[in-house]
Write an enzyme that holds these catalytic residues in place. Structure first.
Site, PDB file in Angstrom:
ATOM      1  N   ASN A  10      41.871  41.463  38.078  1.00  0.00           N
ATOM      2  CA  ASN A  10      42.356  42.295  36.972  1.00  0.00           C
ATOM      3  C   ASN A  10      42.508  43.741  37.425  1.00  0.00           C
ATOM      4  O   ASN A  10      42.656  44.639  36.602  1.00  0.00           O
ATOM      5  CB  ASN A  10      41.376  42.219  35.786  1.00  0.00           C
ATOM      6  CG  ASN A  10      41.463  40.879  35.086  1.00  0.00           C
ATOM      7  OD1 ASN A  10      42.544  40.427  34.737  1.00  0.00           O
ATOM      8  ND2 ASN A  10      40.330  40.228  34.903  1.00  0.00           N
ATOM      9  N   ASN A  11      42.434  43.959  38.723  1.00  0.00           N
ATOM     10  CA  ASN A  11      42.505  45.318  39.261  1.00  0.00           C
ATOM     11  C   ASN A  11      43.895  45.560  39.858  1.00  0.00           C
ATOM     12  O   ASN A  11      44.213  45.062  40.945  1.00  0.00           O
ATOM     13  CB  ASN A  11      41.396  45.473  40.321  1.00  0.00           C
ATOM     14  CG  ASN A  11      41.338  46.878  40.882  1.00  0.00           C
ATOM     15  OD1 ASN A  11      42.356  47.542  41.002  1.00  0.00           O
ATOM     16  ND2 ASN A  11      40.137  47.308  41.233  1.00  0.00           N
ATOM     17  N   LYS A  14      44.350  46.928  43.487  1.00  0.00           N
ATOM     18  CA  LYS A  14      44.249  45.927  44.561  1.00  0.00           C
ATOM     19  C   LYS A  14      45.596  45.229  44.754  1.00  0.00           C
ATOM     20  O   LYS A  14      46.032  44.988  45.885  1.00  0.00           O
ATOM     21  CB  LYS A  14      43.204  44.856  44.220  1.00  0.00           C
ATOM     22  CG  LYS A  14      41.769  45.313  44.210  1.00  0.00           C
ATOM     23  CD  LYS A  14      40.876  44.102  43.901  1.00  0.00           C
ATOM     24  CE  LYS A  14      39.399  44.444  43.947  1.00  0.00           C
ATOM     25  NZ  LYS A  14      38.549  43.262  43.669  1.00  0.00           N
ATOM     26  N   ASP A  70      36.722  40.174  46.765  1.00  0.00           N
ATOM     27  CA  ASP A  70      35.619  40.997  46.287  1.00  0.00           C
ATOM     28  C   ASP A  70      35.359  42.040  47.363  1.00  0.00           C
ATOM     29  O   ASP A  70      35.318  41.715  48.553  1.00  0.00           O
ATOM     30  CB  ASP A  70      34.375  40.140  46.049  1.00  0.00           C
ATOM     31  CG  ASP A  70      33.470  40.772  45.009  1.00  0.00           C
ATOM     32  OD1 ASP A  70      33.972  41.177  43.938  1.00  0.00           O
ATOM     33  OD2 ASP A  70      32.250  40.868  45.244  1.00  0.00           O
ATOM     34  N   THR A  71      35.230  43.285  46.922  1.00  0.00           N
ATOM     35  CA  THR A  71      35.044  44.377  47.873  1.00  0.00           C
ATOM     36  C   THR A  71      33.809  45.172  47.504  1.00  0.00           C
ATOM     37  O   THR A  71      33.542  45.381  46.319  1.00  0.00           O
ATOM     38  CB  THR A  71      36.274  45.313  47.857  1.00  0.00           C
ATOM     39  OG1 THR A  71      37.400  44.588  48.342  1.00  0.00           O
ATOM     40  CG2 THR A  71      36.059  46.527  48.745  1.00  0.00           C
ATOM     41  N   PHE A 150      41.662  54.593  43.927  1.00  0.00           N
ATOM     42  CA  PHE A 150      40.750  54.197  42.857  1.00  0.00           C
ATOM     43  C   PHE A 150      39.325  54.127  43.396  1.00  0.00           C
ATOM     44  O   PHE A 150      39.093  54.327  44.586  1.00  0.00           O
ATOM     45  CB  PHE A 150      41.174  52.849  42.265  1.00  0.00           C
ATOM     46  CG  PHE A 150      40.963  51.668  43.179  1.00  0.00           C
ATOM     47  CD1 PHE A 150      41.787  51.444  44.271  1.00  0.00           C
ATOM     48  CD2 PHE A 150      39.931  50.771  42.953  1.00  0.00           C
ATOM     49  CE1 PHE A 150      41.597  50.352  45.117  1.00  0.00           C
ATOM     50  CE2 PHE A 150      39.727  49.663  43.784  1.00  0.00           C
ATOM     51  CZ  PHE A 150      40.566  49.474  44.870  1.00  0.00           C
ATOM     52  N   TYR A 152      35.885  54.482  44.818  1.00  0.00           N
ATOM     53  CA  TYR A 152      35.194  55.492  45.635  1.00  0.00           C
ATOM     54  C   TYR A 152      36.139  56.227  46.587  1.00  0.00           C
ATOM     55  O   TYR A 152      35.682  56.982  47.446  1.00  0.00           O
ATOM     56  CB  TYR A 152      34.068  54.814  46.437  1.00  0.00           C
ATOM     57  CG  TYR A 152      33.027  54.144  45.564  1.00  0.00           C
ATOM     58  CD1 TYR A 152      31.930  54.846  45.083  1.00  0.00           C
ATOM     59  CD2 TYR A 152      33.159  52.801  45.198  1.00  0.00           C
ATOM     60  CE1 TYR A 152      30.982  54.237  44.271  1.00  0.00           C
ATOM     61  CE2 TYR A 152      32.220  52.181  44.381  1.00  0.00           C
ATOM     62  CZ  TYR A 152      31.132  52.900  43.927  1.00  0.00           C
ATOM     63  OH  TYR A 152      30.190  52.302  43.118  1.00  0.00           O
ATOM     64  N   ASP A 153      37.440  56.017  46.455  1.00  0.00           N
ATOM     65  CA  ASP A 153      38.402  56.631  47.385  1.00  0.00           C
ATOM     66  C   ASP A 153      38.234  58.148  47.556  1.00  0.00           C
ATOM     67  O   ASP A 153      38.374  58.649  48.669  1.00  0.00           O
ATOM     68  CB  ASP A 153      39.846  56.316  46.954  1.00  0.00           C
ATOM     69  CG  ASP A 153      40.279  54.920  47.369  1.00  0.00           C
ATOM     70  OD1 ASP A 153      39.575  54.284  48.191  1.00  0.00           O
ATOM     71  OD2 ASP A 153      41.320  54.446  46.875  1.00  0.00           O
ATOM     72  N   HIS A 178      40.137  48.215  54.891  1.00  0.00           N
ATOM     73  CA  HIS A 178      39.445  46.927  54.782  1.00  0.00           C
ATOM     74  C   HIS A 178      40.354  45.869  54.145  1.00  0.00           C
ATOM     75  O   HIS A 178      40.448  44.752  54.616  1.00  0.00           O
ATOM     76  CB  HIS A 178      38.193  47.129  53.910  1.00  0.00           C
ATOM     77  CG  HIS A 178      38.437  48.016  52.708  1.00  0.00           C
ATOM     78  ND1 HIS A 178      38.779  49.331  52.838  1.00  0.00           N
ATOM     79  CD2 HIS A 178      38.478  47.753  51.375  1.00  0.00           C
ATOM     80  CE1 HIS A 178      38.998  49.850  51.633  1.00  0.00           C
ATOM     81  NE2 HIS A 178      38.817  48.905  50.734  1.00  0.00           N
TER      82      HIS A 178
HETATM   83  P1  ITT Z   1      38.482  42.191  40.201  1.00  0.00           P
HETATM   84  O1  ITT Z   1      37.095  41.620  40.252  1.00  0.00           O
HETATM   85  O2  ITT Z   1      39.208  41.873  38.930  1.00  0.00           O
HETATM   86  O3  ITT Z   1      39.294  41.863  41.429  1.00  0.00           O
HETATM   87  P2  ITT Z   1      37.107  44.763  40.337  1.00  0.00           P
HETATM   88  O4  ITT Z   1      37.576  46.181  40.214  1.00  0.00           O
HETATM   89  O5  ITT Z   1      36.006  44.311  39.423  1.00  0.00           O
HETATM   90  O6  ITT Z   1      38.384  43.811  40.210  1.00  0.00           O
HETATM   91  P3  ITT Z   1      35.388  44.278  42.605  1.00  0.00           P
HETATM   92  O7  ITT Z   1      34.466  43.399  41.855  1.00  0.00           O
HETATM   93  O8  ITT Z   1      35.799  43.842  43.972  1.00  0.00           O
HETATM   94  O9  ITT Z   1      36.748  44.531  41.821  1.00  0.00           O
HETATM   95  O10 ITT Z   1      34.736  45.706  42.582  1.00  0.00           O
HETATM   96  C1  ITT Z   1      34.734  46.491  43.616  1.00  0.00           C
HETATM   97  C2  ITT Z   1      34.556  47.939  43.183  1.00  0.00           C
HETATM   98  O11 ITT Z   1      34.425  48.629  44.414  1.00  0.00           O
HETATM   99  C3  ITT Z   1      35.783  48.517  42.489  1.00  0.00           C
HETATM  100  O12 ITT Z   1      35.669  48.519  41.099  1.00  0.00           O
HETATM  101  C4  ITT Z   1      35.820  49.935  43.046  1.00  0.00           C
HETATM  102  O13 ITT Z   1      34.942  50.761  42.331  1.00  0.00           O
HETATM  103  C5  ITT Z   1      35.255  49.735  44.444  1.00  0.00           C
HETATM  104  N1  ITT Z   1      36.344  49.509  45.420  1.00  0.00           N
HETATM  105  C6  ITT Z   1      36.854  48.314  45.840  1.00  0.00           C
HETATM  106  N2  ITT Z   1      37.829  48.514  46.722  1.00  0.00           N
HETATM  107  C7  ITT Z   1      37.960  49.853  46.866  1.00  0.00           C
HETATM  108  C8  ITT Z   1      38.797  50.665  47.621  1.00  0.00           C
HETATM  109  O14 ITT Z   1      39.749  50.175  48.410  1.00  0.00           O
HETATM  110  N3  ITT Z   1      38.649  51.991  47.515  1.00  0.00           N
HETATM  111  C9  ITT Z   1      37.706  52.521  46.716  1.00  0.00           C
HETATM  112  N4  ITT Z   1      36.863  51.819  45.971  1.00  0.00           N
HETATM  113  C10 ITT Z   1      36.989  50.480  46.026  1.00  0.00           C
END
Ligand code: ITT
Length: 196
Positions: A10-11, A14, A70-71, A150, A152-153, A178
């Protein structure tokens, strides 16, 4: 015909970043575009397990090939935090600014500001799961810079650059990111497995 995959997220950030790597090689449909309105739970203690959870929930629902990612941001001096809690570090609301504030507060007085972003992609193709990982090392700065991107960028500078991710265009971020590294493995795998 181009391979079509549902991207279980939902992001939209991404999605934009991944589409910029994938180009026209594959067709990615977001949950919104597929008409699926669901907040997929992320209950586990690892990025791997949460990625698997997201793809398997969507696969069970649609029976179609799909992937999720998941990141987490892993900070060495904080023993790998916020890690799997990155989205909800400062609470359930997934507030990017509150998460940054908490991170910077927890790093006050710490000399070691090394950190890495780690992305896990979980692909479900013909009912089998495959995982791909991408890592980007860098450091957390003390004051945020930039307003693109978005999460922590604004406080993360990747090794090899003097700009934060939030000061970069998507294309510039992809040079280091990443997510780009994990996505390239996904593309490679799909090509090698004859789905192109
Ligand atoms: P989905 O689960 O729907 O894919 P989400 O935003 O909840 O979306 P995550 O569970 O992977 O995604 O959350 C990872 C969080 O880490 C995300 O909300 C950001 O705050 C941070 N994050 C992930 N990728 C990032 C990036 O490339 N740059 C900066 N912050 C990032």
């Amino acid at each position: 015909m181009r391979t079509t995959l549902i991207f279980a997220t939902n992001n939209q950030h991404k999605v934009d970043e991944m589409r910029s790597v994938i180009g026209n090689e594959f067709n990615i449909i977001t949950l919104r575009e597929a008409g699926i309105d669901i907040d997929i739970p992320e209950p586990h203690d690892s990025l791997e397990k949460n990625a698997s959870e997201k793809s398997s929930v969507i696969h069970q629902l649609t029976k179609q090939n799909c992937f999720s990612e998941d990141t987490g941001l892993e900070v060495i001096a904080l023993n790998g935090e916020p890690g799997v809690m990155s989205a909800r570090y400062a609470g359930k609301t997934k507030d990017f600014q509150k998460n940054i504030d908490k991170l910077l507060a927890n790093l006050v007085g710490k000399d070691d500001r090394h950190a890495q972003f780690r992305t896990l992609i979980s692909l479900i193709l013909d009912n089998k799961e495959y995982l791909f990982e991408g890592i980007c090392e860098g450091k957390i700065i003390t004051d945020q810079k930039g307003n693109k991107g978005f999460g922590y960028d604004p406080v993360f500078i990747p090794n090899g650059s003097n700009k934060t991710f939030a000061e970069m265009t998507i294309e510039e971020k992809n040079v280091f990111s990443h997510r780009r590294k994990a996505t390239e493995q996904l593309i490679q795998f799909l090509k090698e497995n004859g789905t192109h």
